[in-house]
Design an enzyme around this catalytic site. Structure first.
Site, PDB file in Angstrom:
ATOM      1  N   GLU A  56       0.868  -1.176   0.000  1.00  9.59           N
ATOM      2  CA  GLU A  56       0.000   0.000   0.000  1.00  9.59           C
ATOM      3  C   GLU A  56       0.907   1.229   0.000  1.00  9.59           C
ATOM      4  O   GLU A  56       1.829   1.307   0.818  1.00  9.59           O
ATOM      5  CB  GLU A  56      -0.893   0.014   1.252  1.00  9.59           C
ATOM      6  CG  GLU A  56      -1.852   1.182   1.248  1.00  9.59           C
ATOM      7  CD  GLU A  56      -2.655   1.307   2.537  1.00  9.59           C
ATOM      8  OE1 GLU A  56      -3.544   2.168   2.576  1.00  9.59           O
ATOM      9  OE2 GLU A  56      -2.377   0.572   3.500  1.00  9.59           O
TER      10      GLU A  56
ATOM     11  N   ARG B 218       5.901 -13.304   9.263  1.00 12.01           N
ATOM     12  CA  ARG B 218       6.433 -11.964   9.048  1.00 12.01           C
ATOM     13  C   ARG B 218       7.737 -11.857   9.825  1.00 12.01           C
ATOM     14  O   ARG B 218       7.982 -12.605  10.766  1.00 12.01           O
ATOM     15  CB  ARG B 218       5.448 -10.883   9.499  1.00 12.01           C
ATOM     16  CG  ARG B 218       5.149 -10.870  10.981  1.00 12.01           C
ATOM     17  CD  ARG B 218       4.238  -9.714  11.358  1.00 12.01           C
ATOM     18  NE  ARG B 218       4.975  -8.466  11.359  1.00 12.01           N
ATOM     19  CZ  ARG B 218       4.376  -7.282  11.462  1.00 12.01           C
ATOM     20  NH1 ARG B 218       3.080  -7.180  11.528  1.00 12.01           N
ATOM     21  NH2 ARG B 218       5.100  -6.180  11.492  1.00 12.01           N
TER      22      ARG B 218
ATOM     23  N   LYS C 227       3.361   1.043   9.927  1.00 11.77           N
ATOM     24  CA  LYS C 227       3.578   2.308   9.215  1.00 11.77           C
ATOM     25  C   LYS C 227       2.941   3.478   9.957  1.00 11.77           C
ATOM     26  O   LYS C 227       3.473   4.583   9.961  1.00 11.77           O
ATOM     27  CB  LYS C 227       3.026   2.202   7.787  1.00 11.77           C
ATOM     28  CG  LYS C 227       3.933   1.422   6.864  1.00 11.77           C
ATOM     29  CD  LYS C 227       3.495   1.503   5.421  1.00 11.77           C
ATOM     30  CE  LYS C 227       2.377   0.544   5.110  1.00 11.77           C
ATOM     31  NZ  LYS C 227       2.092   0.433   3.672  1.00 11.77           N
TER      32      LYS C 227
END
Length: 709
Positions: free
Chosen positions: A210, A431, A441
């Protein structure tokens, strides 16, 4: 085939015997319920159950309530906590206190929770004691008589008593297999995963960032893995910008992501945008509404969240198709006042055990102009609706995504079924998590906004730009990611691990130079001492001539680090690196010294080997900058705010002087200041400010932070 997998690490400091015993009990009652695997790796988590290393024991027993029928779940959880935190400690005093607590509980009870049969609490505590090497003699000597009696009783049960032997045999078999016909490979991850229905030449993967922030190290792992499998199967990689939330997205982020991917050597066969499919997604949502698979809902956000949590149907769930179409096509599409109050929800199952299936939101209004489509749209699809659709439409065959999305896999499949779209296979991988590091973020943006860091490329940031500015090489980063592979083990990694990979890349090619902190003067005497500065060319790297040559100035007056000078005694012989031995004949009151050059001296016999610089006008002022982690705690719990754990001081400056060759360096050069470590030149001298060098961690655990002034 079993639906559950338990991985036991036989070399963990605390072996998860409790997990192993519980899994064996389950498999005895219901054969092949759990696939038990073993690893021999000191760095891995003690156990991993279905991809997660958190609360594995409780997850195992909660998954089989028909076998572990304890009614008092709180007591089981409490004793499991005691087992994991108190019964595994190696501190004798603390362990004695905990054993005393267990002894008191077992007074007048055969088992921890009472009754005639052992419970999950007994399994957890027995397993913890079995893994603790300090307990053997304590149990044998019956220091706590009730604990010893209870432990021996359970040990007579083969499920408990033979667990260690079973583990040892399994590890031996593992070793035999890994050693058969091949040398042991270090830092090599297992990429032999079985991608379902993967056909050579037909695999299509995608990396869908994104554009709401800069690429961080977690994204780098995802991108590299997607590229790896696309190439391994001679397939294609799509780089797709998941740009469905105009409030957070910017072209600046989009451009930076492409630049960082290129730096990592990742180029997609196609670059696409979710926004290219807004029209198709809109039409598919209309189709779902018409088929009664979606509805418009104006329930206030907080109330909707509570209803989803409690499994309560929305009052709007049974709106008519006509009303839903009117709201979606007229109100939401035009961003009217009524439209802004509504969202569209998929009509799945508001009572589902998997809460991601409780009628998730698939469309919502947003009047912020989109950075690509402007004001054309006033409503946008959510990630959960968009991703399966675009994956299917773009021909993706295998969607690799991190394991925290695992609960959403059922939702992903439901969306494709509901819209009769082509199936896409999902592969979960862990992850990458690092201790004392935030990868969110939103939280990183908060730090930028608050001025805690200079920007997204701050050397304390886990962004690709941040770690590269700190001195991480592309090769070091790629080698680290490939060493982790597509593992599903979720662990918190130490930063030392990734920096150790980097050191292997930079050490053979980093030029060696000299920097001196708090210079102390030494006046040299002797026939071999140059009375005027004399420059010679020397190799920058003794083991690698290809690195080139540097200027070294020899002179009767030199300087050394004050820290070294403090250790030297009068009449001591020391070695000046790349020159020869010096006998310190006098230490002056002002701290300076006099020495006699002794080139015939044996450097093997000296205690101190020192770096030095000629005391001339050629020295270059430098600023050596070291950093600490921004967060002070290794792992934050879910209920903890990162703002409460900010490290007060994270930047440390040390003034020094360096050799004249620094003037020939350019920003980005990676060097080693001998006996000080590796550095990257971040800024050249300008406006009276010195050259700025950032320390590059070398993978060793020495914590220097705070020692500098």
């Amino acid at each position: 085939m079993s639906a559950n997998t338990l991985v036991i690490n036989g070399k963990a400091p605390v072996v998860a015997y409790g997990d192993l015993i519980a899994a064996r009990i389950i498999n005895d009652a219901k054969p092949t319920s759990i696939d038990i695997q073993f690893v021999d790796d000191k760095k891995s988590a003690p156990s991993v159950f279905n991809g997660s290393s958190d609360s594995t024991f409780l997850k195992i027993i909660e998954g089989f309530p028909e076998i572990f029928t304890e009614s008092n779940k709180d007591a089981v959880a409490e004793w499991t906590k005691i087992a994991n935190e108190e019964l595994v400690v190696k501190n004798f005093q603390k362990l004695s206190e905990s054993l005393g607590k267990l002894d008191a509980q077992l007074n007048l009870r055969t088992f921890i929770l009472g009754g005639l049969k052992y419970s999950a609490a007994d399994i957890a505590c027995w397993g913890a004691l079995r893994s603790n090497g300090m307990c053997g003699s304590i149990l044998k000597n019956k220091v706590d008589v009730n604990v010893s009696r209870w432990y021996s009783l359970l040990e007579m049960d083969p499920t408990f008593g033979s667990v260690h032997e079973s583990l040892t045999k399994s590890l031996q078999e593992l070793k035999k297999v890994s050693n058969s016909g091949k040398k042991k490979e270090t830092h090599k991850a297992n990429f032999e995963i079985d991608l379902p229905d993967a056909k050579m030449g037909e695999v299509v993967t995608r990396f869908p960032p994104e554009p709401s922030g800069y690429l961080h190290i977690g994204h780098a792992k995802a991108a590299i893995l997607n590229q790896y499998f696309a190439q391994a199967y001679k397939g294609k990689l799509i780089i797709r910008f998941d740009d469905t939330n105009p409030s957070k997205e910017k072209e600046e982020f989009q451009d930076s992501i492409l630049e960082d991917l290129e730096l990592l050597g990742i180029k997609g066969d196609r670059i696409t945008y979710s926004s290219d499919y807004f029209q198709q997604m809109y039409e598919l949502c209309v189709k779902m509404i018409k088929e009664g698979k979606a509805y418009c809902d104006d329930t206030p956000t907080e109330k909707m969240r509570e209803e989803r949590m409690d499994g309560i149907a929305s009052a709007r769930r049974d709106r008519s198709v006509e009303e839903n179409l009117r709201i979606f096509n007229e109100e939401m599409k035009n961003g009217t006042e009524e439209g802004l109050k509504n969202c569209v929800r998929a009509k799945i199952d508001y009572k589902a055990l998997n809460k991601t299936l409780r009628d998730p939101v698939i469309y919502r209004c947003n009047l912020t102009p989109h950075h690509r489509t402007g004001t054309t749209w006033k409503m946008y699809p959510t990630y959960d609706f968009c991703v399966p659709i675009v994956d299917s439409l773009e021909g993706v065959t295998h969607a690799l995504r991190t394991i925290e999305y695992r609960d959403r896999n059922a939702q992903y499949d439901w969306m494709l079924d509901a819209m009769n779209l082509r199936k896409v296979h999902i592969w979960d991988f862990a992850r990458v998590n690092f201790v004392r590091t935030l990868l969110s973020k939103r939280k990183l943006q908060w730090m930028v906004d608050k001025g805690l860091v200079s920007n997204w490329d701050d050397p304390r940031f886990p962004t690709v730009r941040g770690v590269r500015r700190r001195g991480m090489t592309v090769e070091g980063l790629r080698n680290f990611v490939l060493s982790q592979g597509p593992s599903r083990n979720v662990i918190n990694l130490e930063w030392n691990l990734i920096w150790a990979f980097n050191k292997k890349v930079i050490d053979p090619v980093a030029a060696r130079h000299t920097a001196i902190v708090d210079p102390v003067k030494i006046h040299l005497e002797g026939d071999d001492v140059p009375q005027t500065p004399k420059t010679e060319m020397k190799p920058k790297h003794k083991k690698n001539p290809a690195v080139g040559e540097k200027k070294v100035i020899y002179y009767k007056d030199i300087v050394i680090d004050k820290a070294d000078a403090d250790l030297i005694e009068e009449n001591e012989e020391v070695t000046m690196m790349d020159w020869g031995n010096v006998i310190i004949t006098k230490k002056n009151a002002d701290g300076s010294m006099v020495g006699k050059l002794h080139l015939d001296g044996d450097f093997k016999k000296t205690k101190h080997k020192l770096t030095w610089l000629a005391d001339t006008e050629d020295v270059v002022p430098v600023d050596l900058v070291d950093f600490d982690h921004l967060i002070s705690k290794d792992k934050l719990e879910e209920d903890e705010s990162f703002e409460d754990f900010l490290t007060p001081t994270t930047e440390f400056h040390t003034s020094a002087i360096a050799d004249l060759n620094v003037k020939d360096m350019k920003v980005g050069d990676i060097i080693q200041f001998e006996r000080k470590g590796y550095y990257r030149l971040d800024a050249v001298a300008k406006d009276g400010k010195p050259y700025v060098f950032f320390t590059i961690p070398d993978g060793k655990s020495v914590n220097k932070y705070g020692a500098k002034k």
